[in-house]
Design a protein around this motif. Sequence first.
Motif, PDB file in Angstrom:
ATOM      1  N   ALA A 137      20.493  -1.288   6.253  1.00 40.75           N
ATOM      2  CA  ALA A 137      19.388  -1.180   6.778  1.00 40.75           C
ATOM      3  C   ALA A 137      19.233  -0.833   8.189  1.00 40.75           C
ATOM      4  N   GLY A 138      18.596   0.057   9.015  1.00 34.65           N
ATOM      5  CA  GLY A 138      18.429   0.333  10.291  1.00 34.65           C
ATOM      6  C   GLY A 138      17.608  -0.589  11.278  1.00 34.65           C
ATOM      7  N   GLU A 139      16.713  -1.304  10.664  1.00 32.93           N
ATOM      8  CA  GLU A 139      15.740  -1.986  11.063  1.00 32.93           C
ATOM      9  C   GLU A 139      15.466  -3.113   9.976  1.00 32.93           C
ATOM     10  N   VAL A 140      14.837  -4.308  10.765  1.00 30.18           N
ATOM     11  CA  VAL A 140      14.575  -5.465  10.135  1.00 30.18           C
ATOM     12  C   VAL A 140      13.243  -5.914  10.279  1.00 30.18           C
ATOM     13  N   ALA A 141      12.399  -6.547   9.592  1.00 29.88           N
ATOM     14  CA  ALA A 141      10.998  -7.081  10.097  1.00 29.88           C
ATOM     15  C   ALA A 141      10.613  -8.301   9.320  1.00 29.88           C
ATOM     16  N   VAL A 142      10.060  -9.074  10.080  1.00 30.83           N
ATOM     17  CA  VAL A 142       9.766 -10.576   9.797  1.00 30.83           C
ATOM     18  C   VAL A 142       8.278 -10.595   9.712  1.00 30.83           C
ATOM     19  N   PHE A 143       7.710 -11.549   8.830  1.00 34.10           N
ATOM     20  CA  PHE A 143       6.302 -11.524   8.297  1.00 34.10           C
ATOM     21  C   PHE A 143       5.798 -12.765   8.747  1.00 34.10           C
ATOM     22  N   ALA A 144       4.880 -13.049   9.652  1.00 38.16           N
ATOM     23  CA  ALA A 144       4.189 -14.411  10.015  1.00 38.16           C
ATOM     24  C   ALA A 144       2.576 -14.198   9.686  1.00 38.16           C
ATOM     25  N   SER A 145       1.916 -15.018   9.994  1.00 36.60           N
ATOM     26  CA  SER A 145       0.307 -15.315   9.712  1.00 36.60           C
ATOM     27  C   SER A 145      -0.259 -15.828  10.891  1.00 36.60           C
ATOM     28  N   ALA A 146      -1.432 -15.265  10.985  1.00 38.15           N
ATOM     29  CA  ALA A 146      -2.441 -15.899  12.217  1.00 38.15           C
ATOM     30  C   ALA A 146      -3.271 -17.043  11.592  1.00 38.15           C
ATOM     31  N   SER A 147      -3.024 -17.348  10.187  1.00 34.13           N
ATOM     32  CA  SER A 147      -4.053 -18.215   9.552  1.00 34.13           C
ATOM     33  C   SER A 147      -3.018 -19.284   8.973  1.00 34.13           C
ATOM     34  N   GLU A 148      -3.199 -20.428   9.316  1.00 32.62           N
ATOM     35  CA  GLU A 148      -2.434 -21.571   8.813  1.00 32.62           C
ATOM     36  C   GLU A 148      -2.567 -21.690   7.212  1.00 32.62           C
ATOM     37  N   ALA A 149      -3.743 -21.490   6.539  1.00 34.75           N
ATOM     38  CA  ALA A 149      -4.156 -21.543   5.105  1.00 34.75           C
ATOM     39  C   ALA A 149      -3.432 -20.461   4.361  1.00 34.75           C
ATOM     40  N   PHE A 150      -3.362 -19.323   5.137  1.00 32.95           N
ATOM     41  CA  PHE A 150      -2.696 -18.141   4.611  1.00 32.95           C
ATOM     42  C   PHE A 150      -1.076 -18.319   4.574  1.00 32.95           C
ATOM     43  N   SER A 151      -0.599 -18.756   5.638  1.00 29.73           N
ATOM     44  CA  SER A 151       0.627 -18.944   5.817  1.00 29.73           C
ATOM     45  C   SER A 151       1.062 -20.123   4.531  1.00 29.73           C
ATOM     46  N   ARG A 152       0.623 -21.118   4.389  1.00 34.22           N
ATOM     47  CA  ARG A 152       1.021 -22.006   3.440  1.00 34.22           C
ATOM     48  C   ARG A 152       0.614 -21.526   1.991  1.00 34.22           C
ATOM     49  N   ALA A 153      -0.204 -20.866   1.882  1.00 31.88           N
ATOM     50  CA  ALA A 153      -0.494 -20.289   0.607  1.00 31.88           C
ATOM     51  C   ALA A 153       0.525 -19.168  -0.064  1.00 31.88           C
ATOM     52  N   ASN A 154       0.875 -18.317   1.268  1.00 31.54           N
ATOM     53  CA  ASN A 154       1.908 -17.280   0.763  1.00 31.54           C
ATOM     54  C   ASN A 154       3.329 -17.629   0.994  1.00 31.54           C
ATOM     55  N   ILE A 155       3.683 -18.388   1.937  1.00 36.40           N
ATOM     56  CA  ILE A 155       5.032 -18.533   2.082  1.00 36.40           C
ATOM     57  C   ILE A 155       5.527 -20.183   1.911  1.00 36.40           C
ATOM     58  N   ASN A 156       4.436 -20.978   1.826  1.00 30.76           N
ATOM     59  CA  ASN A 156       4.396 -22.389   1.611  1.00 30.76           C
ATOM     60  C   ASN A 156       4.980 -23.194   2.685  1.00 30.76           C
ATOM     61  N   CYS A 157       4.636 -22.724   3.963  1.00 31.15           N
ATOM     62  CA  CYS A 157       5.206 -23.555   5.155  1.00 31.15           C
ATOM     63  C   CYS A 157       3.888 -23.153   6.259  1.00 31.15           C
ATOM     64  N   SER A 158       3.988 -23.798   7.488  1.00 29.26           N
ATOM     65  CA  SER A 158       3.215 -23.635   8.360  1.00 29.26           C
ATOM     66  C   SER A 158       3.571 -22.419   9.248  1.00 29.26           C
ATOM     67  N   ILE A 159       2.688 -22.026  10.262  1.00 33.26           N
ATOM     68  CA  ILE A 159       2.907 -20.873  11.032  1.00 33.26           C
ATOM     69  C   ILE A 159       4.381 -21.095  11.954  1.00 33.26           C
ATOM     70  N   ALA A 160       4.190 -22.475  12.566  1.00 33.09           N
ATOM     71  CA  ALA A 160       5.126 -23.000  13.467  1.00 33.09           C
ATOM     72  C   ALA A 160       6.706 -22.937  12.634  1.00 33.09           C
ATOM     73  N   GLU A 161       6.544 -23.488  11.211  1.00 28.86           N
ATOM     74  CA  GLU A 161       7.874 -23.671  10.420  1.00 28.86           C
ATOM     75  C   GLU A 161       8.258 -22.185  10.181  1.00 28.86           C
ATOM     76  N   SER A 162       7.273 -21.267   9.782  1.00 26.31           N
ATOM     77  CA  SER A 162       7.801 -19.833   9.452  1.00 26.31           C
ATOM     78  C   SER A 162       8.643 -19.239  10.703  1.00 26.31           C
ATOM     79  N   LEU A 163       7.920 -19.565  11.897  1.00 20.39           N
ATOM     80  CA  LEU A 163       8.562 -18.808  13.085  1.00 20.39           C
ATOM     81  C   LEU A 163       9.944 -19.501  13.585  1.00 20.39           C
ATOM     82  N   GLU A 164       9.875 -20.733  13.148  1.00 17.97           N
ATOM     83  CA  GLU A 164      11.538 -21.224  13.161  1.00 17.97           C
ATOM     84  C   GLU A 164      12.381 -20.752  12.206  1.00 17.97           C
ATOM     85  N   ARG A 165      11.938 -20.389  11.023  1.00 14.54           N
ATOM     86  CA  ARG A 165      12.901 -19.841  10.082  1.00 14.54           C
ATOM     87  C   ARG A 165      13.353 -18.400  10.468  1.00 14.54           C
TER      88      ARG A 165
END
Length: 290
Positions: free
Chosen positions: A96-124
């Motif tokens: 792959a020539g480029e990669v992308a990561v996916f965070a949310s501006a909504s805590e509820a969506f982050s937990r529902a979509n990737i099962n973690c908080s925004i802060a936890e997703s960013l650490e990941r």
Amino acid sequence: MSPLPSRVRIVEVGPRDGLQNEPVTVPTAVKVELIERLLAAGLTAIEVGSFVSARWVPQMADTAAVLARLPPNPAGRYAVLVPNLRGFEAAKEAGAGEVAVFASASEAFSRANINCSIAESLERFRPVAQAARAAGIPLRGYVSCVLGCPYEGTVTPEAVADVARRLAEMGCYEVSLGDTIGAGMPDTARACIAAVAETIPRERIALHFHDTRGLALANLRACLDLGVSVIDAAVAGLGGCPYAKGAPGNVATEAVVAELDRLGIASGIDPGRLAEAGRFITGALGRVPE
């Protein structure tokens, strides 16, 4: 307020963000031909797949095979979405020539979509950013639910700006702001982008608007004089909205190119060949072209 840009770079997300939300799994050969047709239309920034769990997103299970069969992209690069370091390593191995990561501006969506908080997703994503930097692979960031969340409703521009800033500081060369459910209006879209532009340079912002209520083009127009000149779009409006059954998803690349042309803004895209690519994939999906 800035003048309208003279040129807009379109990032084609149909092969990934579009096809992953379609109810059927498209054969690898069809995906490859679609991407080849998009290249022929002049699109150079194309998101071709993702290295996420095939259990959760079976439509993207063949991303490595797609990359292996694609011709070189002499004027740009092929991008993929990765959820974590394991996904990044798979993407790097596949070329792959480029990669992308996916965070949310909504805590509820982050937990529902990737099962973690925004802060936890960013650490990941932090080790992904470090590995991408070491490998010389550009990193792009997405922020979802920037104009509304299906679980918590209103999302403030300040919340969006905070996540965008943290992604940029992590090393994302560009941050794409997604109206995931198509809830935005021109005034709210403009307010959001203006707030983000206070925290990261305007040239590092991309617009990723969905057309759930038919307002994507109006929302894009409302932001083009803010110094933003990158738009994500999906050929034939692929994708649908998972939170509004039967509603459109990503704004159609064809519609964006036509609107830019109307405004006198160059995109470098051949409308005829783009339309052919749209007819090809809608035919493969058994859909009637709009």
